[in-house]
Design a protein around this motif. Structure first.
Motif, PDB file in Angstrom:
ATOM      1  N   GLU A  90      15.597 -53.915  32.543  1.00 40.01           N
ATOM      2  CA  GLU A  90      14.330 -54.522  32.131  1.00 40.01           C
ATOM      3  C   GLU A  90      13.159 -53.584  32.411  1.00 40.01           C
ATOM      4  OE1 GLU A  90      14.217 -58.302  34.108  1.00 40.01           O
ATOM      5  OE2 GLU A  90      15.787 -59.139  32.820  1.00 40.01           O
ATOM      6  N   LYS A  91      13.181 -52.894  33.558  1.00 38.88           N
ATOM      7  CA  LYS A  91      12.136 -51.919  33.877  1.00 38.88           C
ATOM      8  C   LYS A  91      12.141 -50.786  32.860  1.00 38.88           C
ATOM      9  CE  LYS A  91      11.936 -52.520  38.890  1.00 38.88           C
ATOM     10  NZ  LYS A  91      12.243 -51.887  40.184  1.00 38.88           N
ATOM     11  N   VAL A  93      13.262 -50.769  29.775  1.00 34.69           N
ATOM     12  CA  VAL A  93      12.814 -51.244  28.461  1.00 34.69           C
ATOM     13  C   VAL A  93      11.293 -51.413  28.454  1.00 34.69           C
ATOM     14  CG1 VAL A  93      12.892 -53.221  26.878  1.00 34.69           C
ATOM     15  CG2 VAL A  93      15.004 -52.299  27.826  1.00 34.69           C
ATOM     16  N   SER A  94      10.733 -51.977  29.516  1.00 30.39           N
ATOM     17  CA  SER A  94       9.286 -52.179  29.556  1.00 30.39           C
ATOM     18  C   SER A  94       8.549 -50.840  29.600  1.00 30.39           C
ATOM     19  CB  SER A  94       8.879 -53.056  30.737  1.00 30.39           C
ATOM     20  OG  SER A  94       9.120 -52.402  31.954  1.00 30.39           O
ATOM     21  N   GLN A  95       9.115 -49.835  30.273  1.00 33.07           N
ATOM     22  CA  GLN A  95       8.499 -48.504  30.293  1.00 33.07           C
ATOM     23  C   GLN A  95       8.516 -47.880  28.908  1.00 33.07           C
ATOM     24  OE1 GLN A  95      10.611 -46.303  33.285  1.00 33.07           O
ATOM     25  NE2 GLN A  95       9.412 -47.165  34.971  1.00 33.07           N
ATOM     26  N   LYS A  97       8.465 -49.477  26.085  1.00 23.33           N
ATOM     27  CA  LYS A  97       7.475 -50.188  25.276  1.00 23.33           C
ATOM     28  C   LYS A  97       6.076 -49.670  25.578  1.00 23.33           C
ATOM     29  CE  LYS A  97       9.923 -54.507  24.474  1.00 23.33           C
ATOM     30  NZ  LYS A  97       9.940 -55.961  24.732  1.00 23.33           N
ATOM     31  N   LYS A  98       5.773 -49.440  26.858  1.00 26.78           N
ATOM     32  CA  LYS A  98       4.464 -48.918  27.239  1.00 26.78           C
ATOM     33  C   LYS A  98       4.246 -47.533  26.652  1.00 26.78           C
ATOM     34  CE  LYS A  98       3.854 -51.450  31.554  1.00 26.78           C
ATOM     35  NZ  LYS A  98       3.774 -51.344  33.009  1.00 26.78           N
ATOM     36  N   LYS A 101       3.457 -47.849  22.985  1.00 28.79           N
ATOM     37  CA  LYS A 101       2.090 -48.316  22.791  1.00 28.79           C
ATOM     38  C   LYS A 101       1.114 -47.174  23.006  1.00 28.79           C
ATOM     39  CE  LYS A 101       1.941 -53.247  23.719  1.00 28.79           C
ATOM     40  NZ  LYS A 101       1.433 -54.282  24.608  1.00 28.79           N
TER      41      LYS A 101
END
Length: 126
Positions: A90-91, A93-95, A97-98, A101
């Motif tokens: 999860e970490k 994947v969120s990195q 995505k950031k 962006k």
């Protein structure tokens, strides 16, 4: 048909139609995981990690890992190693995505600068 038979017949039809509407239709009536892998999996060997919450079609939480070699394996969600793997994934994947962006934001700023420089300079007329 007698007059008293019509309301009874309509009542039966109404009850049948009401019962038919209340029956849920399930396309997949079983769990996705039949066998659960008890081996430890490294996060470097993963392409994807999906978690499925309990549902009417399956009463247990399922975690399916897709490996780089294309294999899919089911993991035991109760194991501490699998819980840690989920948090790490999860970490990660969120990195990603950031980062995406940030790249989009940088690209937009770059495009704006190019557009401004392409504009011809106009002389003020008074």
């Amino acid at each position: 048909m007698k007059k008293s038979g019509v309301p009874v017949l309509l009542g039966i039809i109404f009850l049948v139609l009401t019962g038919v509407q209340g029956i849920p239709i399930m396309k997949n009536r079983r769990c996705l995981c039949i066998e659960i892998n008890q081996e430890k999996i490294q996060s470097q060997s993963l392409i994807d990690l999906q978690q499925f919450a309990p549902s009417p079609s399956c009463e247990k939480t399922e975690i399916i890992a897709t490996l780089k070699n294309g294999d899919q394996t089911c993991l035991n969600p109760d194991l501490p190693d699998v819980k840690k793997l989920m948090k790490d994934w999860e970490k990660q994947v969120s990195q990603k995505k950031k980062q995406k962006k940030g790249r989009k934001h940088q690209k937009i700023k770059k495009d704006e600068k190019v557009r401004k420089s392409e504009r011809p300079h106009q002389k003020k007329t008074t």
